[in-house]
Design a protein around this motif. Structure first.
Motif, PDB file in Angstrom:
ATOM      1  N   THR A 122      37.597  37.887  33.466  1.00  0.00           N
ATOM      2  CA  THR A 122      37.605  38.865  34.730  1.00  0.00           C
ATOM      3  C   THR A 122      37.852  40.301  33.843  1.00  0.00           C
ATOM      4  O   THR A 122      38.648  40.744  33.287  1.00  0.00           O
ATOM      5  CB  THR A 122      38.631  38.742  35.596  1.00  0.00           C
ATOM      6  OG1 THR A 122      38.535  37.336  36.176  1.00  0.00           O
ATOM      7  CG2 THR A 122      38.343  39.988  36.578  1.00  0.00           C
ATOM      8  N   ALA A 123      36.565  40.977  33.754  1.00  0.00           N
ATOM      9  CA  ALA A 123      36.357  42.298  33.350  1.00  0.00           C
ATOM     10  C   ALA A 123      36.336  43.281  33.980  1.00  0.00           C
ATOM     11  O   ALA A 123      36.041  43.418  35.278  1.00  0.00           O
ATOM     12  CB  ALA A 123      35.244  42.350  32.186  1.00  0.00           C
ATOM     13  N   HIS A 124      36.798  44.538  33.591  1.00  0.00           N
ATOM     14  CA  HIS A 124      36.942  45.711  34.644  1.00  0.00           C
ATOM     15  C   HIS A 124      36.428  46.878  33.982  1.00  0.00           C
ATOM     16  O   HIS A 124      36.598  47.089  32.585  1.00  0.00           O
ATOM     17  CB  HIS A 124      38.323  45.945  35.250  1.00  0.00           C
ATOM     18  CG  HIS A 124      39.070  44.752  35.858  1.00  0.00           C
ATOM     19  ND1 HIS A 124      38.591  44.534  37.116  1.00  0.00           N
ATOM     20  CD2 HIS A 124      39.802  43.761  35.470  1.00  0.00           C
ATOM     21  CE1 HIS A 124      39.385  43.498  37.695  1.00  0.00           C
ATOM     22  NE2 HIS A 124      39.958  43.145  36.416  1.00  0.00           N
ATOM     23  N   ARG A 177      33.682  45.372  31.610  1.00  0.00           N
ATOM     24  CA  ARG A 177      32.591  44.757  32.297  1.00  0.00           C
ATOM     25  C   ARG A 177      31.326  45.167  31.934  1.00  0.00           C
ATOM     26  O   ARG A 177      30.349  44.432  31.860  1.00  0.00           O
ATOM     27  CB  ARG A 177      32.766  45.103  33.766  1.00  0.00           C
ATOM     28  CG  ARG A 177      31.912  44.214  34.858  1.00  0.00           C
ATOM     29  CD  ARG A 177      32.151  44.473  36.412  1.00  0.00           C
ATOM     30  NE  ARG A 177      32.290  45.685  36.628  1.00  0.00           N
ATOM     31  CZ  ARG A 177      33.144  46.210  37.441  1.00  0.00           C
ATOM     32  NH1 ARG A 177      34.140  45.551  37.935  1.00  0.00           N
ATOM     33  NH2 ARG A 177      33.323  47.753  37.817  1.00  0.00           N
ATOM     34  N   ASP A 222      40.197  42.652  25.550  1.00  0.00           N
ATOM     35  CA  ASP A 222      39.022  42.197  26.203  1.00  0.00           C
ATOM     36  C   ASP A 222      37.714  42.032  25.132  1.00  0.00           C
ATOM     37  O   ASP A 222      36.883  41.169  25.257  1.00  0.00           O
ATOM     38  CB  ASP A 222      38.441  43.323  26.985  1.00  0.00           C
ATOM     39  CG  ASP A 222      39.221  43.759  28.218  1.00  0.00           C
ATOM     40  OD1 ASP A 222      40.132  42.796  28.521  1.00  0.00           O
ATOM     41  OD2 ASP A 222      38.977  44.656  29.081  1.00  0.00           O
TER      42      ASP A 222
END
Length: 273
Positions: free
Chosen positions: A2-4, A8, A96
């Motif tokens: 789940t990247a932000h 992302r 990440d």
């Protein structure tokens, strides 16, 4: 994962680069997976290094040069270039980068299974193994025991899966069990199952046209093919002047010849019928 934010965007770009690489049959997807997994382990272990490689204050080229110096002689040029591209990107947090590397390694392994025609089996085996782990507390305890050696876990998995599951399944599960990186076994298996499902739903269309297609034409063609085949379609584009006034599309073993307009109209008719 789940990247932000920036991560992302970096993940999306990394997946596109990996797809472009592995669509070329000359690239050994299994070797690429192994090497990406090795880089993942290195950066997971070396906290200071991953902070340097994700530091937004450092120039992207400087970080890429550092990557080439560190791993250039130990992995293929393809792997080194892919990692160099990753460190040029911006990341929301250092971890990440490692998460994305791990995901790319899994996708590369799944791509190898797709090429071998075993991806459906791998997806099914990952799901069934997850069910077995959930229902067998002794097995789960053995596979997650922090006191057990890596060699012992590898041997146990080989006894369970060797000869009974596809090689890709055994590789993916072994990597997860020996390097869980803070995840539960169930969560890791669920993530792998989702990646396998995504890869199964992705098809590649080899498109040969007399002249380069415009962005609008590419979007329309991609959308029409996606509706026609019921799955996301990646376009590999080539130009051949001998395809006079037309286009040639190959999806798997099926070849579609004819003008772009004719084929789009035909696709619309087939969807309407």
């Amino acid at each position: 994962m789940t990247a932000h934010g920036a991560s992302r965007e970096a993940l999306a770009a990394a997946r596109e680069r990996l797809d472009a690489l592995t669509d070329a049959t000359s690239v050994d997807a299994t070797q690429l997976a192994d090497q990406l997994a090795a880089v993942t382990a290195l950066l997971d272990r070396e906290i200071g290094l991953r902070r340097v490689l994700t530091d937004p204050a450092q120039p992207g080229e400087a970080k890429a040069t550092l990557v080439q110096r560190l791993i250039g002689g130990q992995v293929s040029g393809t792997t080194a270039d892919l990692v160099s591209g990753l460190v040029r990107s911006r990341w929301s947090q250092p971890r990440d980068l490692v998460d994305v590397l791990e995901e790319l390694a899994s996708i590369a392994d799944l791509t190898a299974a797709q090429r071998a025609g075993t991806l459906d089996d791998v997806e099914d085996e990952l799901f069934r193994f997850g069910r077995i782990v959930t229902s067998n507390t002794e097995l789960r305890a053995a596979l997650t025991d922090r006191k057990a050696t890596t060699a012992a876990k590898v041997e146990l998995l080989h006894r369970l899966l060797g000869g009974r599951a596809k090689a890709t399944t055994e590789r993916l599960v072994t990597r997860l069990v020996t390097a869980p990186r803070g995840r539960s076994l169930e969560a890791g298996l669920e993530s792998l199952s989702k990646l396998a499902a995504e890869r199964r739903d992705r098809a590649v269309a080899v498109v040969t046209s007399a002249v380069p297609l415009s962005d609008t034409q590419k979007q329309r063609l991609g959308a029409a093919l996606a509706k026609l085949y019921g799955r996301r379609m990646h376009l590999n584009l080539d130009v051949d002047p001998e395809v006079v006034g037309g286009i040639r599309v190959q999806v798997g073993d099926e070849v579609i010849n004819g003008s772009l307009a004719d084929r789009l109209e035909d696709a619309a008719r087939r969807m309407a019928s």
